[in-house]
Design a protein around this motif. Structure first.
Motif, PDB file in Angstrom:
ATOM      1  N   ALA A 528      37.315  50.161  49.219  1.00  0.00           N
ATOM      2  CA  ALA A 528      36.823  49.009  48.458  1.00  0.00           C
ATOM      3  C   ALA A 528      37.926  47.972  48.253  1.00  0.00           C
ATOM      4  O   ALA A 528      37.724  46.762  48.465  1.00  0.00           O
ATOM      5  N   CYS A 529      39.099  48.422  47.834  1.00  0.00           N
ATOM      6  CA  CYS A 529      40.196  47.479  47.573  1.00  0.00           C
ATOM      7  C   CYS A 529      40.686  46.821  48.856  1.00  0.00           C
ATOM      8  O   CYS A 529      40.937  45.601  48.887  1.00  0.00           O
ATOM      9  N   LEU A 530      40.826  47.601  49.931  1.00  0.00           N
ATOM     10  CA  LEU A 530      41.354  47.047  51.174  1.00  0.00           C
ATOM     11  C   LEU A 530      40.349  46.128  51.849  1.00  0.00           C
ATOM     12  O   LEU A 530      40.735  45.152  52.506  1.00  0.00           O
ATOM     13  N   GLU A 531      39.046  46.405  51.693  1.00  0.00           N
ATOM     14  CA  GLU A 531      38.035  45.476  52.227  1.00  0.00           C
ATOM     15  C   GLU A 531      38.100  44.139  51.493  1.00  0.00           C
ATOM     16  O   GLU A 531      37.975  43.073  52.104  1.00  0.00           O
ATOM     17  N   GLU A 532      38.308  44.189  50.171  1.00  0.00           N
ATOM     18  CA  GLU A 532      38.444  42.945  49.401  1.00  0.00           C
ATOM     19  C   GLU A 532      39.659  42.146  49.873  1.00  0.00           C
ATOM     20  O   GLU A 532      39.573  40.923  50.072  1.00  0.00           O
ATOM     21  N   ALA A 533      40.788  42.841  50.076  1.00  0.00           N
ATOM     22  CA  ALA A 533      41.995  42.144  50.522  1.00  0.00           C
ATOM     23  C   ALA A 533      41.844  41.628  51.944  1.00  0.00           C
ATOM     24  O   ALA A 533      42.289  40.513  52.261  1.00  0.00           O
ATOM     25  N   ALA A 534      41.209  42.408  52.818  1.00  0.00           N
ATOM     26  CA  ALA A 534      41.058  41.993  54.218  1.00  0.00           C
ATOM     27  C   ALA A 534      40.094  40.827  54.365  1.00  0.00           C
ATOM     28  O   ALA A 534      40.211  40.025  55.311  1.00  0.00           O
ATOM     29  N   GLY A 535      39.145  40.695  53.451  1.00  0.00           N
ATOM     30  CA  GLY A 535      38.177  39.607  53.546  1.00  0.00           C
ATOM     31  C   GLY A 535      38.692  38.277  53.040  1.00  0.00           C
ATOM     32  O   GLY A 535      38.019  37.246  53.194  1.00  0.00           O
ATOM     33  N   HIS A 536      39.861  38.253  52.464  1.00  0.00           N
ATOM     34  CA  HIS A 536      40.420  37.011  51.923  1.00  0.00           C
ATOM     35  C   HIS A 536      41.083  36.200  53.035  1.00  0.00           C
ATOM     36  O   HIS A 536      41.752  36.753  53.909  1.00  0.00           O
ATOM     37  N   ARG A 537      40.908  34.915  52.994  1.00  0.00           N
ATOM     38  CA  ARG A 537      41.588  34.022  53.935  1.00  0.00           C
ATOM     39  C   ARG A 537      42.825  33.460  53.249  1.00  0.00           C
ATOM     40  O   ARG A 537      42.736  32.645  52.341  1.00  0.00           O
ATOM     41  N   SER A 538      43.992  33.889  53.717  1.00  0.00           N
ATOM     42  CA  SER A 538      45.247  33.529  53.053  1.00  0.00           C
ATOM     43  C   SER A 538      45.594  32.072  53.284  1.00  0.00           C
ATOM     44  O   SER A 538      45.516  31.556  54.401  1.00  0.00           O
ATOM     45  N   ARG A 539      45.998  31.400  52.188  1.00  0.00           N
ATOM     46  CA  ARG A 539      46.460  30.014  52.301  1.00  0.00           C
ATOM     47  C   ARG A 539      47.975  29.931  52.481  1.00  0.00           C
ATOM     48  O   ARG A 539      48.492  28.896  52.868  1.00  0.00           O
ATOM     49  N   ASP A 540      48.674  31.007  52.131  1.00  0.00           N
ATOM     50  CA  ASP A 540      50.133  31.064  52.283  1.00  0.00           C
ATOM     51  C   ASP A 540      50.460  32.253  53.180  1.00  0.00           C
ATOM     52  O   ASP A 540      50.614  33.378  52.707  1.00  0.00           O
ATOM     53  N   PRO A 541      50.552  32.016  54.495  1.00  0.00           N
ATOM     54  CA  PRO A 541      50.739  33.146  55.417  1.00  0.00           C
ATOM     55  C   PRO A 541      52.158  33.685  55.469  1.00  0.00           C
ATOM     56  O   PRO A 541      52.416  34.654  56.174  1.00  0.00           O
ATOM     57  N   TRP A 542      53.100  33.057  54.738  1.00  0.00           N
ATOM     58  CA  TRP A 542      54.502  33.456  54.878  1.00  0.00           C
ATOM     59  C   TRP A 542      54.891  34.610  53.963  1.00  0.00           C
ATOM     60  O   TRP A 542      55.861  35.311  54.238  1.00  0.00           O
ATOM     61  N   PHE A 543      54.149  34.805  52.885  1.00  0.00           N
ATOM     62  CA  PHE A 543      54.553  35.820  51.908  1.00  0.00           C
ATOM     63  C   PHE A 543      53.536  36.950  51.866  1.00  0.00           C
ATOM     64  O   PHE A 543      52.327  36.724  51.789  1.00  0.00           O
ATOM     65  N   GLY A 544      54.016  38.169  51.906  1.00  0.00           N
ATOM     66  CA  GLY A 544      53.159  39.329  51.724  1.00  0.00           C
ATOM     67  C   GLY A 544      52.519  39.828  53.005  1.00  0.00           C
ATOM     68  O   GLY A 544      52.606  39.204  54.064  1.00  0.00           O
TER      69      GLY A 544
END
Length: 678
Positions: A528-544
């Protein structure tokens, strides 16, 4: 018979067999041999020992003049003539008459080059003829204060008598075409595993019944400098060797002093003060400001620390080379120009030895510039860490790792030195946050947590940077199997992310909670947690880690329960990569495939994927992952052999994940891996 014109006793030499043989060989076939090296490295001692052996074999005499021994400017020829035994105490040398008398105490000469005074041709010819007749070798000792005058005189002497032999000692070469230069380095402390080097031998002669490890510790702290070792050894009359080892290892100037043949060698400070006095004002400022750098450095970092209104940036490179030629700086890596491939080009790297660094720091403090230089140093390190972060998220992860390893001493100092104020503390925190990949992806989780815990206490403001630091500390705690600390930190990070409307931060928090669930084998919560994180479109691709890494961990979570879903998720994770050079993502995806194939009875396919995962991960590091992959490989080999023989698979804990290898967590200090760049 060997005869020294000044009749001084000859000192013993320790640990200079290679240099001794090299100088002896050059002396047999060269008219001018110059020994160069840093202050107190033993140039004069070695020169005298070589000449003593040479004269014992061939006879003759040595005519020595010390250019720092109260010698007046323009009086070099007169001093040599007097030392050689030519008549007349007072001699006219060109336009000035110089009378030799008692030696005067050392006074630092004024800075800047001085034009050599004209010397009469008749005097030079008479000196050259006399030395040839007496089979004399000239020893110009400590040429630094009269370098140009020495070079001019040697040139004229060799023109008058080409068979003449001249030996010079100086912190820089004379610069003549016929000159053969032998650079004298500090004494080696060790010669290999468990073998004490000449530096330890030198100290051992002064310390009776000493523990070898303490001798090595002292010599390492003194960086093999013969003068520093001799001065430190004199302290054994008033303290024990363990006390001496603790004192030299402490961060602070080495201010030991003691009796010496010259005033310059009674202390390290005096030895470096003599060379400092010869530097130009620009070189003095550069030397002093470089003292805030604890390790080796490149010209860019030197420019960040040294450049100011009184030291323009374009002059930094030339100043570094002048200081190197003066044996103040060491060049630890030559530059590597690669115009066709800018990524392969490597700048030269320099290092300021401890004695010169301590002296420069004293000058910096006296000038009231220490605080500003330290602040510029930390800001430069923040820029370096940001550059490494950008390289990591692009196609150059190996370059990012090499950059961090190259700058390990500087980054460590920037992270650990106490900040001067709140802004300085934020610069230190920025470095720790930018190095998130070093902590979380390359296996330095414990070190990263220690830095973040300390710096978060010093940075109390509700800033986006502090919010990132809270998440990073929580993510590392999750990977370190510390769920209580991780949940507390992630809760604080969530509140900060909500306050700053940071959607990327909320996705990273979901990723960290997925890691926690994955590590405690709660598959439902992890998915559940990883699906939520994977579905996000990152606006700052440099960190994390980003969505692609969340998908890779999601594939690991699905590997035992949904083979097709795990394979599809791993494939999608790799397809969403930012570059083909993301070895961290590639190794995680391959590890997920290996787990999936193993869980569903395909050990051969799992073995191939695990081998590739291990090879990719070794390019960027992480001892915990690498140990876990090796453990999996061992099990897969046994399973593959059993499958080929038709036997049942061995029960060896095949479901063990890399993070469950509890005994493989790093205990070494920050940046302790072997360095790759120099």
């Amino acid at each position: 018979m060997s005869v020294w014109a000044d009749r001084r006793p000859l000192p013993e030499v320790v640990g200079r067999a290679v240099e001794h043989e090299q100088v002896c060989g050059l002396l047999d076939g060269s008219c001018l041999v110059t020994l160069t090296g840093a202050a107190g490295v033993g140039k004069s001692v070695l020169a005298r020992a070589v000449l003593d052996e040479h004269l014992a074999r061939h006879g003759g005499t040595v005519v020595r003049v010390g250019c720092w021994d109260g010698l007046a400017e323009g009086g070099l020829t007169d001093a040599l003539a007097e030392a050689a035994g030519l008549p007349a105490t007072a001699r006219r040398t060109g336009t000035q008459t110089v009378t030799r008398g008692a030696s005067r105490p050392y006074e630092p000469p004024r800075a800047g080059p001085r034009p050599p005074r004209p010397v009469g041709s008749a005097a030079v010819a008479a000196l050259a003829a006399h030395c040839a007749e007496q089979r004399a070798i000239l020893l110009l000792d400590d040429c630094d204060p009269l370098l140009d005058e020495c070079a001019q005189l040697v040139r004229r002497l060799l023109r008058a008598e080409p068979a003449l032999r001249v030996v010079a000692t100086s912190r820089r070469a004379l610069g003549l075409p016929v000159e053969r230069v032998v650079e004298i380095p500090p004494l080696p402390v060790t010669l290999g595993e468990g073998i004490a080097g000449p530096a330890v031998e030198l100290l051992a002669t002064r310390a009776e019944s000493a523990a070898p490890e303490l001798l090595v510790a002292v010599c390492e702290a003194l960086e093999g400098s013969p003068l520093a070792i001799a001065l430190a050894a004199r302290q054994l009359d008033r303290m024990s060797l363990p006390q001496l080892a603790a004192q030299v290892a402490a961060d602070g100037p080495l201010s030991y002093s003691g009796p010496a043949p010259t005033a310059r060698h009674t202390s390290l400070y005096a030895a470096h003060a003599a060379g400092y006095a010869l530097c130009s004002p620009t070189d003095r400022r550069v030397w002093a400001r470089l003292s805030v750098l604890p390790g080796d450095f490149d010209p860019w970092l030197a420019g960040c620390v040294c450049a100011s209104s009184d030291v323009p940036s374009p002059e930094i490179d030339a100043a570094l080379e002048r200081l190197r030629r003066a044996s103040v700086l060491e060049r630890v890596r030559e530059g590597n120009d690669a115009p066709r491939d800018a990524r392969a080009a490597l700048p030269p790297r320099y290092r300021l030895p401890r004695g010169a660094r301590d002296f420069g720091r004293a000058q910096l403090r006296e000038a009231g510039e220490e605080s500003a230089a330290l602040r510029r140093f930390r800001q430069a390190c923040a820029a370096l860490a940001a550059e490494a972060q950008i390289a990591w998220q692009g196609p150059d992860q190996q370059i990012a790792v090499c950059l961090v390893e190259d700058e390990q001493h500087n980054l460590d100092a920037a992270l650990t030195r106490p900040p001067q104020d709140a802004d300085d503390a934020l610069s230190a925190l920025e470095i720790a946050v930018s190095l998130w990949f070093q902590w979380g992806a390359c296996g330095y989780r414990r070190e990263g947590r220690a830095h973040l815990d300390r710096l978060l206490l010093l940075s109390r403001g509700d800033t986006p940077l502090r919010a990132r630091a809270l998440w990073l500390a929580g993510w590392l705690a999750a990977q370190e199997h510390a769920p209580g600390a991780a949940e507390t930190l992630l809760e604080q990070a969530w509140a900060a992310a909500v306050m700053h409307a940071d959607a990327d931060g909320l996705a990273r928090i979901a990723h960290a909670h997925g890691v926690l669930a994955l590590y405690r084998e709660d598959t439902g919560a992890a998915v559940a947690c990883l699906e939520e994180a994977a579905g996000h479109r990152s606006r700052d691709p440099w960190f994390g880690p980003g969505p692609a890494h969340s998908r890779a961990l999601l594939a690991i979570a699905l590997s035992a329960v949904d083979a097709e879903g795990a394979r599809a998720t791993a494939r999608r994770a790799w397809e969403s990569r930012r570059s083909d050079g993301d070895f961290w993502l590639y190794s995680t995806v391959l590890y997920a495939r290996a787990l999936t194939e193993r869980a569903h009875g395909r050990p051969d396919a799992a073995l191939r994927a695990c081998r590739k995962a291990l090879a990719a991960k070794k390019l960027v590091g992480d001892p915990l992952f690498i140990a876990g992959a090796h453990h999996m490989l061992d099990g897969l080999r046994r399973e593959a052999r059993a499958a080929r023989k038709g036997a049942p698979a061995p029960a060896d804990g095949g479901a063990t994940r890399w993070w469950q290898r509890g005994g493989s967590v790093r205990t070494a200090p920050f940046f302790s891996r072997l360095r790759t760049g120099s």
